[in-house]
Design a protein around this motif. Sequence first.
Motif, mmCIF file in Angstrom:
data_model
loop_
_atom_site.group_PDB
_atom_site.id
_atom_site.type_symbol
_atom_site.label_atom_id
_atom_site.label_comp_id
_atom_site.label_asym_id
_atom_site.label_seq_id
_atom_site.Cartn_x
_atom_site.Cartn_y
_atom_site.Cartn_z
ATOM 1 N N ASP A 54 -102.973 24.998 23.147
ATOM 2 C CA ASP A 54 -102.246 25.588 24.269
ATOM 3 C C ASP A 54 -100.848 24.996 24.386
ATOM 4 O OD1 ASP A 54 -104.248 27.388 25.575
ATOM 5 O OD2 ASP A 54 -105.403 25.538 25.437
ATOM 6 N N ALA A 55 -100.694 23.759 23.924
ATOM 7 C CA ALA A 55 -99.363 23.139 23.946
ATOM 8 C C ALA A 55 -99.310 21.950 23.001
ATOM 9 C CB ALA A 55 -99.014 22.673 25.352
ATOM 10 N N ILE A 56 -98.100 21.731 22.459
ATOM 11 C CA ILE A 56 -97.824 20.514 21.698
ATOM 12 C C ILE A 56 -96.830 19.706 22.525
ATOM 13 C CG2 ILE A 56 -96.837 19.581 19.572
ATOM 14 C CD1 ILE A 56 -97.523 22.302 18.236
ATOM 15 N N ILE A 57 -97.050 18.408 22.610
ATOM 16 C CA ILE A 57 -96.121 17.546 23.347
ATOM 17 C C ILE A 57 -95.639 16.474 22.374
ATOM 18 C CG2 ILE A 57 -95.931 15.907 25.260
ATOM 19 C CD1 ILE A 57 -98.428 17.566 26.431
ATOM 20 N N LEU A 58 -94.327 16.393 22.200
ATOM 21 C CA LEU A 58 -93.769 15.456 21.219
ATOM 22 C C LEU A 58 -93.052 14.313 21.930
ATOM 23 C CD1 LEU A 58 -93.082 14.610 18.332
ATOM 24 C CD2 LEU A 58 -91.206 16.257 18.341
ATOM 25 N N SER A 59 -93.444 13.075 21.612
ATOM 26 C CA SER A 59 -92.856 11.911 22.297
ATOM 27 C C SER A 59 -91.450 11.591 21.798
ATOM 28 C CB SER A 59 -93.755 10.683 22.141
ATOM 29 O OG SER A 59 -93.807 10.255 20.786
ATOM 30 N N HIS A 60 -91.240 11.637 20.480
ATOM 31 C CA HIS A 60 -89.902 11.381 19.944
ATOM 32 C C HIS A 60 -89.808 11.853 18.497
ATOM 33 C CE1 HIS A 60 -92.036 7.751 18.597
ATOM 34 N NE2 HIS A 60 -91.031 7.474 17.763
ATOM 35 N N PRO A 85 -82.694 15.964 23.097
ATOM 36 C CA PRO A 85 -82.293 15.217 21.890
ATOM 37 C C PRO A 85 -83.407 15.150 20.848
ATOM 38 C CG PRO A 85 -81.823 13.923 23.860
ATOM 39 C CD PRO A 85 -82.622 15.109 24.300
ATOM 40 N N THR A 86 -84.662 15.093 21.298
ATOM 41 C CA THR A 86 -85.774 15.039 20.342
ATOM 42 C C THR A 86 -85.818 16.305 19.502
ATOM 43 O OG1 THR A 86 -87.074 13.548 21.710
ATOM 44 C CG2 THR A 86 -88.293 14.866 20.125
ATOM 45 N N LEU A 87 -85.524 17.444 20.120
ATOM 46 C CA LEU A 87 -85.512 18.695 19.357
ATOM 47 C C LEU A 87 -84.446 18.639 18.260
ATOM 48 C CD1 LEU A 87 -86.459 21.570 18.845
ATOM 49 C CD2 LEU A 87 -84.925 22.359 20.642
ATOM 50 N N HIS A 146 -86.895 3.782 23.326
ATOM 51 C CA HIS A 146 -87.139 3.478 21.902
ATOM 52 C C HIS A 146 -86.028 4.022 21.009
ATOM 53 C CE1 HIS A 146 -89.324 3.215 18.110
ATOM 54 N NE2 HIS A 146 -89.433 4.527 18.022
ATOM 55 N N ILE A 147 -85.805 5.329 21.022
ATOM 56 C CA ILE A 147 -84.649 5.947 20.361
ATOM 57 C C ILE A 147 -84.109 7.044 21.273
ATOM 58 C CG2 ILE A 147 -85.391 5.509 17.983
ATOM 59 C CD1 ILE A 147 -86.201 8.558 17.895
ATOM 60 N N LEU A 148 -83.024 7.672 20.856
ATOM 61 C CA LEU A 148 -82.429 8.736 21.665
ATOM 62 C C LEU A 148 -83.478 9.798 22.012
ATOM 63 C CD1 LEU A 148 -79.403 9.644 22.535
ATOM 64 C CD2 LEU A 148 -79.780 11.428 20.838
ATOM 65 N N GLY A 149 -83.645 10.055 23.295
ATOM 66 C CA GLY A 149 -84.554 11.114 23.739
ATOM 67 C C GLY A 149 -86.021 10.747 23.725
ATOM 68 N N SER A 150 -86.350 9.509 23.357
ATOM 69 C CA SER A 150 -87.776 9.142 23.272
ATOM 70 C C SER A 150 -88.407 9.155 24.662
ATOM 71 C CB SER A 150 -87.948 7.765 22.629
ATOM 72 O OG SER A 150 -87.340 6.770 23.416
ATOM 73 N N ALA A 151 -89.644 9.639 24.724
ATOM 74 C CA ALA A 151 -90.283 9.813 26.023
ATOM 75 C C ALA A 151 -91.712 9.305 26.008
ATOM 76 C CB ALA A 151 -90.280 11.291 26.398
ATOM 77 N N MET A 152 -92.169 8.897 27.196
ATOM 78 C CA MET A 152 -93.585 8.606 27.407
ATOM 79 C C MET A 152 -94.122 9.769 28.228
ATOM 80 S SD MET A 152 -93.535 4.514 28.259
ATOM 81 C CE MET A 152 -92.608 4.599 29.776
ATOM 82 N N PRO A 153 -94.937 10.630 27.611
ATOM 83 C CA PRO A 153 -95.475 11.758 28.374
ATOM 84 C C PRO A 153 -96.542 11.286 29.364
ATOM 85 C CG PRO A 153 -95.610 12.131 25.985
ATOM 86 C CD PRO A 153 -95.302 10.685 26.195
ATOM 87 N N LYS A 154 -96.396 11.744 30.615
ATOM 88 C CA LYS A 154 -97.453 11.506 31.614
ATOM 89 C C LYS A 154 -98.079 12.853 31.955
ATOM 90 C CE LYS A 154 -98.348 10.014 36.321
ATOM 91 N NZ LYS A 154 -97.782 9.617 37.625
ATOM 92 N N LEU A 155 -99.385 12.918 31.827
ATOM 93 C CA LEU A 155 -100.085 14.170 32.115
ATOM 94 C C LEU A 155 -100.959 13.985 33.343
ATOM 95 C CD1 LEU A 155 -101.069 15.098 28.476
ATOM 96 C CD2 LEU A 155 -99.716 16.558 29.994
#
Length: 427
Positions: A54-60, A85-87, A146-155
């Motif tokens: 249903d979805a992909i979530i990309l951290s970095h 930026p991650t894209l 961590h790097i440009l655009g890096s994220a910690m996804p919270k669900l």
Amino acid sequence: MIKNPSIQFLGAAREVGRSGFLIDAGDKLLLDYGVKFGQNNQIVEPLRPKTNLDAIILSHAHLDHSGNIPKLFTDSNSLTYLTPPTLELSNLLWEDSLKIAGHNGVHAGFSRDELHRIHRYSFPVGYKRKLHITQDATLEFLDAGHILGSAMPKLTFGKNKTLLYTGDFNPMETRLHNGADLKAGKIDSLIIESTYGNRNHPPRKELEKVFAEGVQDIIDRDGWALIPCFAIGRGQEVIDILRSYNVEGDIFYDGMGQKAAHIMLNHPDYLRDSKHLKKSLKSAFFVRSIRDRKKALKKPCIIVSSAGMMQGGPILFYTRKLRLDSNSKMFFTGYQADGTIGKKLLDTKKFVEEKTQLDVGFEVEKYDFSAHAQKDGMLKAIDKWNPEKIFLVHGDEEIMFFFKDCIKEMGFKNVEMPKQGQTMKLF
Ligand SMILES: [Zn+2]
Ligand SMILES: [Zn+2]
């Protein structure tokens, strides 16, 4: 939300690389889908999710988190959530993977068509915005540092069950980034990287100073300072450090990092001090041709170039040319994986390319810059988040055992070290 949401570990289970975690909470959500580089740079994939997503979530953007996503698009499309930026950075790395595969005469397993399709199905979202991604799940990205655009996804599932995935994170401030945003609220389950679960890094500021002085010494004795760097983050950071310490000497910047630098400067909001970085990068000479490359060899200077572990990139050209110059020095600035040209050079002072093995006359030293949290930083973060359940991923098994003990000593009882393919209850 279904009664017992589960999580399956498709990769990064008791290993570093090929991150991929499939959540089944009724809706099927995939967190990251990366590759691992094995012997001879062979690509090792995570397990394939055996379901529609249903979805992909990309951290970095790093390939160990993003590298296998294009393959998912060969036979289906999924909405993909990531920061802007991650894209852009992922796309740069995916394009590069295609180029390398073409160069080696192998098929990458995906084509430009898949990359176009990812773009169409991408949903770029900034930090701290809550987004309903399915009827039952809300997503929020927190800065991972961590790097440009890096994220910690919270669900958040249903009314109040929460999962935080750290991706790769760094709570400490660096030249380029503010530390990770640890204000995550109530966390029930935590998936945390454990890359450096057994040790701390040297203090950053001191390390920067020693590094800058070391580079200056080489210039002063008429040598070349060769600095192999990862394309995203480290190269730009190194140039910023050298300029901050007023190291004298021309800087030649070569390789894919140049493109990443442009992407960085296009996203000033994701940098700690974009003005300073811009000024530093402007002072460097961007190498665009063979002629420029030869120019760098005319008189002693500083050469910052990919690839970070010397598995390709222009750094190989410079190494071949300057191999016997005893006034010069190679400064490694990042992790060197086993089996890489960089690791071999660091350990044996031999430059090993395919079947040739050559002696090296210049000095070689490694500086322990890292974009990952150190042990104490991770323990502090866990203490702050105070989760009920903890899953350790993205670490060598031995390090994980040590890290797990440290966490248990703090009073956390429910700490898991999942194996590849294993499915566990999420909460
Ligand atoms: Zn990473
Ligand atoms: Zn990683």
